[in-house]
Design a protein around this motif. Structure first.
Motif, PDB file in Angstrom:
ATOM      1  N   TYR A 111     -26.604  -2.327  11.875  1.00  0.00           N
ATOM      2  CA  TYR A 111     -25.769  -3.426  11.400  1.00  0.00           C
ATOM      3  C   TYR A 111     -25.621  -3.396   9.886  1.00  0.00           C
ATOM      4  CZ  TYR A 111     -23.232  -7.727  11.201  1.00  0.00           C
ATOM      5  OH  TYR A 111     -22.228  -8.640  10.975  1.00  0.00           O
ATOM      6  N   PHE A 112     -26.645  -3.012   9.160  1.00  0.00           N
ATOM      7  CA  PHE A 112     -26.519  -2.913   7.708  1.00  0.00           C
ATOM      8  C   PHE A 112     -25.518  -1.813   7.337  1.00  0.00           C
ATOM      9  CE2 PHE A 112     -29.642  -5.986   7.423  1.00  0.00           C
ATOM     10  CZ  PHE A 112     -30.032  -6.248   6.117  1.00  0.00           C
ATOM     11  N   ARG A 113     -25.515  -0.757   8.100  1.00  0.00           N
ATOM     12  CA  ARG A 113     -24.516   0.297   7.881  1.00  0.00           C
ATOM     13  C   ARG A 113     -23.115  -0.219   8.197  1.00  0.00           C
ATOM     14  NH1 ARG A 113     -22.427   4.482  11.191  1.00  0.00           N
ATOM     15  NH2 ARG A 113     -21.833   6.366  10.034  1.00  0.00           N
ATOM     16  N   PHE A 114     -23.019  -1.027   9.235  1.00  0.00           N
ATOM     17  CA  PHE A 114     -21.755  -1.654   9.610  1.00  0.00           C
ATOM     18  C   PHE A 114     -21.252  -2.551   8.478  1.00  0.00           C
ATOM     19  CE2 PHE A 114     -19.570  -5.187  11.927  1.00  0.00           C
ATOM     20  CZ  PHE A 114     -18.508  -4.453  12.439  1.00  0.00           C
ATOM     21  N   MET A 128     -25.873 -13.383   6.098  1.00  0.00           N
ATOM     22  CA  MET A 128     -25.241 -13.902   7.306  1.00  0.00           C
ATOM     23  C   MET A 128     -25.881 -13.292   8.542  1.00  0.00           C
ATOM     24  SD  MET A 128     -23.082 -16.150   6.329  1.00  0.00           S
ATOM     25  CE  MET A 128     -22.248 -16.427   7.890  1.00  0.00           C
ATOM     26  N   PHE A 129     -26.242 -12.019   8.466  1.00  0.00           N
ATOM     27  CA  PHE A 129     -26.943 -11.362   9.571  1.00  0.00           C
ATOM     28  C   PHE A 129     -28.296 -12.020   9.803  1.00  0.00           C
ATOM     29  CE2 PHE A 129     -30.311  -8.225  10.535  1.00  0.00           C
ATOM     30  CZ  PHE A 129     -29.943  -7.874  11.832  1.00  0.00           C
ATOM     31  N   MET A 130     -29.035 -12.267   8.734  1.00  0.00           N
ATOM     32  CA  MET A 130     -30.365 -12.868   8.840  1.00  0.00           C
ATOM     33  C   MET A 130     -30.309 -14.248   9.477  1.00  0.00           C
ATOM     34  SD  MET A 130     -31.905 -11.733   5.127  1.00  0.00           S
ATOM     35  CE  MET A 130     -33.123 -13.038   5.134  1.00  0.00           C
ATOM     36  N   THR A 131     -29.298 -15.032   9.130  1.00  0.00           N
ATOM     37  CA  THR A 131     -29.244 -16.409   9.605  1.00  0.00           C
ATOM     38  C   THR A 131     -28.602 -16.546  10.988  1.00  0.00           C
ATOM     39  OG1 THR A 131     -27.203 -16.702   8.312  1.00  0.00           O
ATOM     40  CG2 THR A 131     -29.266 -17.425   7.306  1.00  0.00           C
ATOM     41  N   CYS A 132     -27.590 -15.728  11.264  1.00  0.00           N
ATOM     42  CA  CYS A 132     -26.827 -15.885  12.514  1.00  0.00           C
ATOM     43  C   CYS A 132     -27.258 -14.944  13.635  1.00  0.00           C
ATOM     44  CB  CYS A 132     -25.336 -15.684  12.253  1.00  0.00           C
ATOM     45  SG  CYS A 132     -24.573 -16.924  11.193  1.00  0.00           S
ATOM     46  N   MET A 133     -27.873 -13.810  13.296  1.00  0.00           N
ATOM     47  CA  MET A 133     -28.119 -12.783  14.315  1.00  0.00           C
ATOM     48  C   MET A 133     -29.571 -12.306  14.403  1.00  0.00           C
ATOM     49  SD  MET A 133     -24.727 -10.391  13.710  1.00  0.00           S
ATOM     50  CE  MET A 133     -25.421  -9.079  14.721  1.00  0.00           C
ATOM     51  N   VAL A 270      -7.386 -13.483   7.485  1.00  0.00           N
ATOM     52  CA  VAL A 270      -8.714 -13.715   8.042  1.00  0.00           C
ATOM     53  C   VAL A 270      -9.179 -12.407   8.679  1.00  0.00           C
ATOM     54  CG1 VAL A 270     -10.090 -15.018   9.705  1.00  0.00           C
ATOM     55  CG2 VAL A 270      -8.225 -16.147   8.480  1.00  0.00           C
ATOM     56  N   PRO A 271     -10.170 -11.733   8.098  1.00  0.00           N
ATOM     57  CA  PRO A 271     -10.631 -10.462   8.672  1.00  0.00           C
ATOM     58  C   PRO A 271     -11.126 -10.644  10.104  1.00  0.00           C
ATOM     59  CG  PRO A 271     -11.564 -10.824   6.477  1.00  0.00           C
ATOM     60  CD  PRO A 271     -10.909 -12.106   6.883  1.00  0.00           C
ATOM     61  N   ASN A 272     -10.842  -9.656  10.932  1.00  0.00           N
ATOM     62  CA  ASN A 272     -11.292  -9.673  12.330  1.00  0.00           C
ATOM     63  C   ASN A 272     -10.872 -10.950  13.058  1.00  0.00           C
ATOM     64  OD1 ASN A 272     -12.626  -7.178  11.984  1.00  0.00           O
ATOM     65  ND2 ASN A 272     -14.454  -8.207  11.240  1.00  0.00           N
ATOM     66  N   GLN A 273      -9.635 -11.353  12.851  1.00  0.00           N
ATOM     67  CA  GLN A 273      -9.136 -12.575  13.480  1.00  0.00           C
ATOM     68  C   GLN A 273      -9.298 -12.533  14.998  1.00  0.00           C
ATOM     69  OE1 GLN A 273      -4.791 -14.700  14.037  1.00  0.00           O
ATOM     70  NE2 GLN A 273      -5.212 -13.754  12.071  1.00  0.00           N
ATOM     71  N   LEU A 301     -19.985 -11.448  18.215  1.00  0.00           N
ATOM     72  CA  LEU A 301     -20.641 -12.114  17.097  1.00  0.00           C
ATOM     73  C   LEU A 301     -20.725 -11.257  15.828  1.00  0.00           C
ATOM     74  CD1 LEU A 301     -22.128 -14.615  16.063  1.00  0.00           C
ATOM     75  CD2 LEU A 301     -24.238 -13.687  17.052  1.00  0.00           C
ATOM     76  N   PRO A 302     -21.097  -9.960  15.900  1.00  0.00           N
ATOM     77  CA  PRO A 302     -21.168  -9.163  14.662  1.00  0.00           C
ATOM     78  C   PRO A 302     -19.858  -9.130  13.878  1.00  0.00           C
ATOM     79  CG  PRO A 302     -22.225  -7.999  16.466  1.00  0.00           C
ATOM     80  CD  PRO A 302     -21.539  -9.177  17.067  1.00  0.00           C
ATOM     81  N   PHE A 303     -18.724  -9.131  14.573  1.00  0.00           N
ATOM     82  CA  PHE A 303     -17.435  -9.072  13.898  1.00  0.00           C
ATOM     83  C   PHE A 303     -17.086 -10.411  13.246  1.00  0.00           C
ATOM     84  CE2 PHE A 303     -17.379  -5.930  17.308  1.00  0.00           C
ATOM     85  CZ  PHE A 303     -17.040  -4.781  16.610  1.00  0.00           C
ATOM     86  N   VAL A 304     -17.468 -11.510  13.897  1.00  0.00           N
ATOM     87  CA  VAL A 304     -17.252 -12.828  13.298  1.00  0.00           C
ATOM     88  C   VAL A 304     -18.143 -12.984  12.067  1.00  0.00           C
ATOM     89  CG1 VAL A 304     -17.400 -15.318  13.650  1.00  0.00           C
ATOM     90  CG2 VAL A 304     -16.603 -13.857  15.511  1.00  0.00           C
ATOM     91  N   VAL A 305     -19.403 -12.573  12.191  1.00  0.00           N
ATOM     92  CA  VAL A 305     -20.342 -12.660  11.071  1.00  0.00           C
ATOM     93  C   VAL A 305     -19.852 -11.806   9.909  1.00  0.00           C
ATOM     94  CG1 VAL A 305     -22.679 -12.085  10.321  1.00  0.00           C
ATOM     95  CG2 VAL A 305     -22.327 -13.251  12.494  1.00  0.00           C
ATOM     96  N   LEU A 306     -19.331 -10.620  10.196  1.00  0.00           N
ATOM     97  CA  LEU A 306     -18.764  -9.767   9.149  1.00  0.00           C
ATOM     98  C   LEU A 306     -17.583 -10.450   8.470  1.00  0.00           C
ATOM     99  CD1 LEU A 306     -18.678  -6.946   7.766  1.00  0.00           C
ATOM    100  CD2 LEU A 306     -17.033  -6.282   9.520  1.00  0.00           C
TER     101      LEU A 306
END
Length: 374
Positions: A111-114, A128-133, A270-273, A301-306
């Motif tokens: 995910y960090f690479r993502f 955002m990863f730490m808090t949401c995922m 909006v990215p990844n709408q 979820l990863p795409f929304v968080v991104l």
């Protein structure tokens, strides 16, 4: 608590030093050091999280390479690649920590690479990863989080239209967890947008859900899958009350819908709408079949968080009202995604205090909370 406070302070420093001030020296090294730290503290944790004890119990039945039989693959409830990972780790040590450490490393590094490949705001993405995922992916859903990671690795090939490479990773995803089947539809679902067509999609979804239980046997011949679907329907009937449905509606439908609409008003792009649209559609599905539709949300979820990370990072130097509104919306999404769960009664005890494999302490309060949840 200290093991959680350290990465939080470190990440906030990174947001200020690298994302806000836009320094670059040592940025990548500091970024990946954070991912390794997060992977190590989760991988070396002991019965932290709601499902860790369950995974430990199942792990005792995993054979080693020496005792492995062909029938073990068919008898196991695990998907082939996850089962193989467990067998290899069990052959090295009888305890689950090695497998959990590898799982956490895969999730965090992938995910960090993502994040690195898709946004300039690395530490905002990490936060955002730490808090949401993070707590869910690294302390709860061991199998499924690896499946999501396989999809994220393959996702880089979609913009390049290298579909064969993407579907290789989509196949790996489903071989870690059956829910990975959603990865096969991501190339088509990326075309979703918030427009009038969304109403048609909602109508189709409601139509399918209405006749799902009645006609599913005509399309699925596997008795095992049908029995599992019947079980999911039974769980939804017996377990969930009106309060649960109200909360599911708020956090899985209304909050992502509110987030996307407000961001569309604030920003042109909006990215990844598509991920917000799919989140809402799956959220509607959870109101009918939670056990089935909640799992695919983990792949969205990863795409929304991104997207939230990119929008939040871009708002740092905007006018105060825009920054504060963006921060508020991100906070609301976090609360719906994770915060509400830990805010209930004493559910925070799933994560606090932190226990490691070096102590192997059994926390009675945590065990009580786990019993209440399950």
């Amino acid at each position: 608590m200290l093991v959680y406070i350290i990465p939080t302070i470190y990440c906030l420093w990174g947001i200020y030093h690298y994302d806000y001030r836009q320094n670059s020296e040592g940025k990548i090294v500091c970024f990946y050091l954070l991912s390794v730290y997060l992977a190590v503290i989760s991988g070396l944790s002991y019965k932290v999280g709601g499902d860790s004890g369950f995974y430990m119990d199942l792990y005792t039945f995993v054979p080693t390479l020496e005792s492995l039989k062909k029938s073990d693959y068919s008898d196991s409830s695990y998907q082939p690649l996850y089962f193989l990972l467990c067998v290899l780790c069990k052959s090295i040590t009888p305890k689950i920590w090695l497998m959990h450490l590898i799982q956490s490393l895969i999730v965090c590094i992938v995910y960090f690479r993502f994040i690195r490949n898709h946004t300039r705001y690395l530490f905002t993405g990490a936060f955002m990863f730490m808090t949401c995922m993070y707590t869910y992916f690294c302390y709860e859903i061991y199998k499924e989080s690896i499946a999501v990671s396989m999809m994220l690795i393959g996702y880089q090939y979609l913009p390049q239209k290298k579909y064969l490479k993407y579907y290789i990773y989509a196949t790996l995803s489903i071989m870690f967890h059956f829910s990975g089947i959603i990865a096969f539809f991501i190339p088509f679902l990326r075309k979703l947008k918030f427009n009038k067509v969304l109403l048609i999609w909602i109508g189709v979804l409601l139509f399918v859900l209405t006749g799902f239980q009645t006609y599913v046997t005509y399309f699925i011949s596997s008795d095992m899958i049908i029995q599992k679907l019947d079980y999911y329907v039974l769980v939804a009937t017996d377990k969930y009350n009106d309060n649960w449905y109200l909360m599911a509606l708020i956090r899985n439908v209304l909050i992502p819908l509110f987030t996307a609409i407000l961001f569309k008003q604030l920003y042109k792009n909006v990215p990844n709408q598509w991920s917000y649209v799919l989140y809402v559609l799956l959220g509607i599905g959870t109101l009918q079949l939670a056990q089935i539709f909640e799992r695919p949300i983990n792949y969205v979820l990863p795409f929304v968080v991104l997207s939230l990370s990119e929008i939040m990072g871009g708002a740092y130097k905007k006018r105060a009202y825009k920054f504060l509104t963006t921060f508020f919306v991100c906070f609301i999404f976090w609360f719906g995604c994770r915060g509400w769960f830990y805010a209930r009664e004493e559910v925070w005890r799933l994560m606090i205090p932190y226990e490691s494999i070096f102590d192997e302490k059994n926390n009675r309060e945590r065990e009580k909370v786990i019993m209440q949840i399950h």
